[in-house]
Write an enzyme that holds these catalytic residues in place. Structure first.
Site, PDB file in Angstrom:
ATOM      1  N   GLN A  75      27.825  32.693 -15.492  1.00  0.00           N
ATOM      2  CA  GLN A  75      27.022  33.801 -14.975  1.00  0.00           C
ATOM      3  C   GLN A  75      27.287  35.086 -15.771  1.00  0.00           C
ATOM      4  O   GLN A  75      27.527  36.153 -15.217  1.00  0.00           O
ATOM      5  CB  GLN A  75      27.308  34.013 -13.495  1.00  0.00           C
ATOM      6  CG  GLN A  75      26.627  33.012 -12.590  1.00  0.00           C
ATOM      7  CD  GLN A  75      25.106  33.161 -12.600  1.00  0.00           C
ATOM      8  OE1 GLN A  75      24.572  34.243 -12.802  1.00  0.00           O
ATOM      9  NE2 GLN A  75      24.406  32.058 -12.372  1.00  0.00           N
ATOM     10  N   SER A  76      27.225  34.976 -17.078  1.00  0.00           N
ATOM     11  CA  SER A  76      27.535  36.110 -17.955  1.00  0.00           C
ATOM     12  C   SER A  76      26.411  37.137 -17.991  1.00  0.00           C
ATOM     13  O   SER A  76      25.276  36.829 -18.391  1.00  0.00           O
ATOM     14  CB  SER A  76      27.795  35.595 -19.375  1.00  0.00           C
ATOM     15  OG  SER A  76      27.841  36.657 -20.307  1.00  0.00           O
ATOM     16  N   ASN A  77      26.727  38.361 -17.590  1.00  0.00           N
ATOM     17  CA  ASN A  77      25.777  39.470 -17.743  1.00  0.00           C
ATOM     18  C   ASN A  77      25.505  39.741 -19.225  1.00  0.00           C
ATOM     19  O   ASN A  77      24.389  40.082 -19.611  1.00  0.00           O
ATOM     20  CB  ASN A  77      26.323  40.738 -17.090  1.00  0.00           C
ATOM     21  CG  ASN A  77      26.461  40.601 -15.594  1.00  0.00           C
ATOM     22  OD1 ASN A  77      25.637  39.998 -14.930  1.00  0.00           O
ATOM     23  ND2 ASN A  77      27.526  41.182 -15.050  1.00  0.00           N
TER      24      ASN A  77
END
Length: 331
Positions: A75-77
């Site tokens: 869930q990398s921004n």
């Protein structure tokens, strides 16, 4: 210190606003809390990585790249904003997504940032936790070169001296806003992970002699390791700007008491921070970075580390889209 010497492409909506949070301040009964809205930078729901990507993507363009490669947690921004920047600039994007949580939840693995990665046209591949993902990027880059492509590798979080320039610039922007509004801030607080945001801010604040102490609230590494990473990158960034030795070690401070069970795993204090910001100010924090920073801010107010009569500025690093990957925490 001339940032204009470095290639830059405008991607962000700047300057981001500084807003007072009166209901949160009253609820906590301590200092006056202000927020800098780097969740509103505009690129694919916004976030702090866009400032870094203005310099990184410009460097990729100068290098003649036709594809950018990067890596991050599922869930990398950063991955999402890199994919969006590449789409905007007409480049391809390939992302290595590291499984740091071991979650089999379909929302975590397919919703939130992952959904947006693919909507922006990025290709992705998964990696198990614990490897050297930046080194693996170089291996993948060689595969692309063998196919005639021109890849440009961006480290996790965009956190190298090029990316950190985005937050050197943010430090200049913030101090200008405070000076213009007559607002005297006693402490600046931000979540800190891959080190680029805190390093850039410290470098910028020190080089303009701002006398504004910055506290990083860690989201992953133990305190000693986090401070070492931030200090090393801040020093390298200052040297690149021609001011070697411009960052004193004492300026680098991290509090890593709010990580919980690990990176990407919300602690009870993380969920409380999300609830309080949402209910009292209509502001959404993300469960990986900004909410752990918010949890630290809330607890330090309760401990009277930050006191009544002071003004505290909290940097919102964005990422609320990740909430949809954590639905099981909000049932």
């Amino acid at each position: 210190m001339k940032l204009s010497h470095f290639p830059r492409v405008r991607l962000a909506h700047l300057p981001t606003a500084i807003e007072h949070l009166p209901r949160l301040s009253a609820h906590l009964g301590g200092p006056e809390i202000w927020i800098k809205r780097d969740d509103c930078t505009g690129l694919s729901t916004g976030g702090n990585k866009t400032r870094k990507l203005e310099f990184l993507m410009a460097e990729a363009g100068v290098a003649g790249a036709d594809i950018v490669l990067t890596q991050g947690a599922t869930q990398s921004n950063h991955a999402r904003q890199t994919a969006a920047a590449a789409a905007k600039l007409g480049m391809d994007c390939h992302i290595l997504l590291e499984d740091r949580t071991g979650s089999n939840d379909i929302n975590y693995n397919q919703n939130g940032n992952v959904l947006l990665d693919h909507l922006h046209g990025a290709s992705t591949e998964k990696r198990p936790s614990g490897g050297d993902l930046n080194a693996e990027l170089e291996v993948v880059a060689e595969d692309f070169r063998a196919k005639g492509r021109k890849p440009y590798c961006i480290p996790g979080g965009g956190s190298n001296t090029t990316g950190a320039l985005g937050y050197v610039n943010a430090a200049l922007e913030t101090v200008t806003q405070l000076n213009d509004s007559g607002l005297d801030i006693d402490h600046f607080v931000t979540a800190t992970g891959s080190a680029g945001t805190q390093s850039g801010l410290i470098c910028g604040l020190q080089l303009i002699n701002a006398h504004l102490p910055l506290l990083g609230i860690g989201v992953r590494a133990p305190q000693a390791k986090q401070e070492e990473n931030v200090y090393n990158l801040a020093c390298a960034t200052a040297e690149r700007l021609g001011v070697a030795g411009g960052v004193p070690r004492a300026s680098v401070v991290a509090n890593c008491d709010y990580i919980g069970e690990g990176y990407g795993l919300p602690a009870p204090s993380t969920l409380e921070a999300i609830d309080i910001f949402a209910r009292y100010e209509g502001i959404l924090l993300d469960p990986v970075y900004s909410a752990k920073g918010g949890a630290g801010l809330i607890d330090l107010v309760r401990q009277k580390h930050f006191r009544k009569g002071q003004n505290i500025l909290f940097l919102h690093t964005g990422g609320a889209i990740a909430l949809t990957g954590y639905l099981n925490y909000f049932q």
